[in-house]
Scaffold this motif. Structure first.
Motif, PDB file in Angstrom:
ATOM      1  N   SER A  20       0.911  -1.301   0.101  1.00  0.00           N
ATOM      2  CA  SER A  20      -0.137  -0.101  -0.100  1.00  0.00           C
ATOM      3  C   SER A  20       0.935   1.154  -0.038  1.00  0.00           C
ATOM      4  N   TRP A  21       0.555   2.254  -0.785  1.00  0.00           N
ATOM      5  CA  TRP A  21       1.325   3.503  -0.882  1.00  0.00           C
ATOM      6  C   TRP A  21       1.340   4.111   0.395  1.00  0.00           C
ATOM      7  N   ILE A  22       0.151   4.199   1.086  1.00  0.00           N
ATOM      8  CA  ILE A  22       0.102   4.870   2.279  1.00  0.00           C
ATOM      9  C   ILE A  22       0.924   4.106   3.304  1.00  0.00           C
ATOM     10  N   SER A  23       0.913   2.932   3.602  1.00  0.00           N
ATOM     11  CA  SER A  23       1.627   2.248   4.562  1.00  0.00           C
ATOM     12  C   SER A  23       3.292   2.326   4.234  1.00  0.00           C
ATOM     13  N   TRP A  24       3.421   2.499   2.962  1.00  0.00           N
ATOM     14  CA  TRP A  24       4.884   2.906   2.418  1.00  0.00           C
ATOM     15  C   TRP A  24       5.215   4.333   3.102  1.00  0.00           C
ATOM     16  N   PHE A  25       4.270   5.341   2.800  1.00  0.00           N
ATOM     17  CA  PHE A  25       4.442   6.417   3.048  1.00  0.00           C
ATOM     18  C   PHE A  25       4.699   6.932   4.819  1.00  0.00           C
ATOM     19  N   LEU A  26       3.900   6.092   5.406  1.00  0.00           N
ATOM     20  CA  LEU A  26       3.722   6.447   7.023  1.00  0.00           C
ATOM     21  C   LEU A  26       5.109   5.613   7.461  1.00  0.00           C
ATOM     22  N   SER A  27       5.454   4.559   6.921  1.00  0.00           N
ATOM     23  CA  SER A  27       6.681   4.092   7.281  1.00  0.00           C
ATOM     24  C   SER A  27       8.042   4.542   7.011  1.00  0.00           C
ATOM     25  N   SER A  28       7.874   5.531   6.116  1.00  0.00           N
ATOM     26  CA  SER A  28       9.212   6.325   5.691  1.00  0.00           C
ATOM     27  C   SER A  28       9.713   7.353   6.704  1.00  0.00           C
ATOM     28  N   LYS A  29      10.846   7.274   6.924  1.00  0.00           N
ATOM     29  CA  LYS A  29      11.621   7.980   7.970  1.00  0.00           C
ATOM     30  C   LYS A  29      11.123   9.283   7.787  1.00  0.00           C
ATOM     31  N   GLY A  30      10.728  10.159   9.027  1.00  0.00           N
ATOM     32  CA  GLY A  30      10.327  11.449   8.911  1.00  0.00           C
ATOM     33  C   GLY A  30       8.972  11.754   8.992  1.00  0.00           C
ATOM     34  N   ASN A  31       8.061  10.757   8.597  1.00  0.00           N
ATOM     35  CA  ASN A  31       6.610  10.959   8.560  1.00  0.00           C
ATOM     36  C   ASN A  31       6.059  10.382   9.874  1.00  0.00           C
ATOM     37  N   GLU A  32       6.555  10.503  10.922  1.00  0.00           N
ATOM     38  CA  GLU A  32       6.068   9.904  12.149  1.00  0.00           C
ATOM     39  C   GLU A  32       4.855  10.645  12.725  1.00  0.00           C
ATOM     40  N   TYR A  33       4.810  11.986  12.353  1.00  0.00           N
ATOM     41  CA  TYR A  33       3.888  12.831  12.766  1.00  0.00           C
ATOM     42  C   TYR A  33       2.431  12.434  12.162  1.00  0.00           C
ATOM     43  N   PHE A  34       2.568  11.776  10.893  1.00  0.00           N
ATOM     44  CA  PHE A  34       1.276  11.476  10.185  1.00  0.00           C
ATOM     45  C   PHE A  34       0.571  10.496  10.881  1.00  0.00           C
ATOM     46  N   CYS A  35      -0.855  10.117  10.681  1.00  0.00           N
ATOM     47  CA  CYS A  35      -1.520   9.244  10.944  1.00  0.00           C
ATOM     48  C   CYS A  35      -2.177   8.583   9.623  1.00  0.00           C
ATOM     49  N   ILE A  65      -1.985   7.022  -4.400  1.00  0.00           N
ATOM     50  CA  ILE A  65      -2.327   7.282  -3.090  1.00  0.00           C
ATOM     51  C   ILE A  65      -3.250   5.907  -3.015  1.00  0.00           C
ATOM     52  N   THR A  66      -4.186   5.643  -3.690  1.00  0.00           N
ATOM     53  CA  THR A  66      -5.187   4.386  -3.562  1.00  0.00           C
ATOM     54  C   THR A  66      -4.947   3.239  -4.258  1.00  0.00           C
ATOM     55  N   ASP A  67      -3.684   3.334  -4.757  1.00  0.00           N
ATOM     56  CA  ASP A  67      -3.064   1.955  -5.271  1.00  0.00           C
ATOM     57  C   ASP A  67      -3.803   1.699  -6.663  1.00  0.00           C
ATOM     58  N   ASN A  68      -4.290   2.642  -7.536  1.00  0.00           N
ATOM     59  CA  ASN A  68      -5.045   2.145  -8.540  1.00  0.00           C
ATOM     60  C   ASN A  68      -4.551   2.787  -9.734  1.00  0.00           C
ATOM     61  N   LEU A  69      -3.031   3.204  -9.681  1.00  0.00           N
ATOM     62  CA  LEU A  69      -2.551   3.963 -10.862  1.00  0.00           C
ATOM     63  C   LEU A  69      -1.872   2.855 -11.840  1.00  0.00           C
ATOM     64  N   ASP A  70      -1.918   2.971 -13.022  1.00  0.00           N
ATOM     65  CA  ASP A  70      -1.456   2.056 -13.967  1.00  0.00           C
ATOM     66  C   ASP A  70       0.119   2.035 -14.003  1.00  0.00           C
ATOM     67  N   ASP A  71       0.695   1.023 -13.930  1.00  0.00           N
ATOM     68  CA  ASP A  71       2.038   0.922 -13.833  1.00  0.00           C
ATOM     69  C   ASP A  71       2.867   1.461 -14.865  1.00  0.00           C
ATOM     70  N   GLU A  72       2.519   1.593 -16.035  1.00  0.00           N
ATOM     71  CA  GLU A  72       3.327   2.513 -17.143  1.00  0.00           C
ATOM     72  C   GLU A  72       3.087   4.186 -16.871  1.00  0.00           C
ATOM     73  N   ILE A  73       1.971   4.533 -16.507  1.00  0.00           N
ATOM     74  CA  ILE A  73       1.947   5.792 -16.192  1.00  0.00           C
ATOM     75  C   ILE A  73       2.914   6.083 -14.969  1.00  0.00           C
ATOM     76  N   HIS A  74       2.822   5.254 -14.235  1.00  0.00           N
ATOM     77  CA  HIS A  74       3.653   5.342 -12.887  1.00  0.00           C
ATOM     78  C   HIS A  74       5.252   5.478 -13.178  1.00  0.00           C
ATOM     79  N   ASP A  75       5.715   4.594 -14.255  1.00  0.00           N
ATOM     80  CA  ASP A  75       6.988   4.573 -14.572  1.00  0.00           C
ATOM     81  C   ASP A  75       7.490   5.951 -15.102  1.00  0.00           C
ATOM     82  N   GLU A  76       6.716   6.622 -16.035  1.00  0.00           N
ATOM     83  CA  GLU A  76       6.693   7.737 -16.815  1.00  0.00           C
ATOM     84  C   GLU A  76       7.101   8.907 -15.954  1.00  0.00           C
TER      85      GLU A  76
END
Length: 281
Positions: A20-35, A65-76
């Motif tokens: 999940s993008w949100i899980s990755w974001f929240l686990s990133s160092k420096g984002n501890e303030y976010f819920c 954010i909602t994990d619905n992005l097409d992989d090709e667009i994401h790579d670009e």
């Protein structure tokens, strides 16, 4: 002023994005303030009204954010979309944490002291809450509000200090205390009164006039400020001090506003007392 940079953007492998993008974001160092913002809240487009004008590539950033992005667009557009997704999630986060469910999640983090403690000695390690000085992104970084001394501080960590204050908004900590009044810190302690917000009062110098510090003649302009003299009184300093004003959706909090009016009148009382003491020496 904050700049639109790609600082601290993770350059993780593709496997990082399989979760999940949100899980990755929240686990990133420096984002501890976010819920975590609930997905149902994000998917309700009513909750996101107006954000499409503030975020470039809004649709793709929302899909990321909602994990619905097409992989090709994401790579670009990976680098650009990461920045825009962070911005979008931060602005959604500011709206989420002032809802009933969002406040409950931030309350858990507050009880665990995830935001640190007040550095002011007489606040006795009071837990802090994040607050923004503006609701507009890229203007001010996040600050930490102490409910006891009612002042704000910069985060100790540079990672936390670079977080945009708009991701928490100007209303959050005050709304939390309004919804959970039992959490409002008491003002009890060795401090002599609410007027001494920055520390202990000045000590008097030992002298031959009963222990009071010597005074020099001055002209008073009626506000306690010295005119035509290099002496600066306690009242003059207090009058010039910049004060943080708690607000909820732009309006001053009623009880705190009353307290502040009393505090702002105190320097004038000090000036009158100093004048009385000089006239009776």
């Amino acid at each position: 002023m904050l700049r639109r940079t790609v600082e601290d953007i993770s350059t993780g492998s593709d496997s990082d994005y399989s979760n999940s993008w949100i899980s990755w974001f929240l686990s990133s160092k420096g984002n501890e303030y976010f819920c975590e913002v609930e997905e149902d809240y994000i998917l309700d487009r009513f909750n996101l009204t107006g954000l499409n004008t503030e975020v470039a590539n809004y649709s793709q950033a929302l899909d990321l954010i909602t994990d619905n992005l097409d992989d090709e667009i994401h790579d670009e557009l990976r680098g650009t979309l990461d920045v825009q997704a962070r911005l979008l999630y931060g602005l959604i986060h500011a709206r989420w944490i002032v809802t009933a469910r969002g406040l409950a999640k931030m309350l858990e983090k507050y009880k665990k002291v995830d935001f640190g403690r007040c550095p002011r000695v007489l606040c006795q390690s009071q837990p802090l809450l994040p607050v923004g000085l503006t609701d507009v992104a890229y203007e001010k970084s996040v600050k930490l509000y102490c409910g006891r001394c009612e002042d704000i501080y910069s985060p100790k960590s540079s990672r936390h200090g670079s977080i945009d204050g708009a991701y928490f908004g100007t209303s959050f900590p005050h709304l939390l205390f309004m919804c959970y009044p039992a959490l409002i810190p008491t003002k009890n302690g060795p401090i002599e009164g609410p007027g001494f917000r920055g520390g202990a009062p000045e000590s008097t110098e030992s002298s031959g006039n009963g222990g009071r510090r010597p005074r020099r003649a001055r002209e008073d302009n009626g506000t306690g400020e010295t005119v035509g003299s290099e002496v600066t009184t306690t009242a003059a300093v207090a009058l010039k001090a910049e004060r943080y004003r708690p607000r909820i959706f732009g309006f001053q909090v009623n009880e705190i506003a009353k307290l502040q009016r009393w505090q702002e009148g105190k320097p004038r009382q000090i000036a009158r007392l100093e004048e009385w003491e000089e006239n009776n020496e």
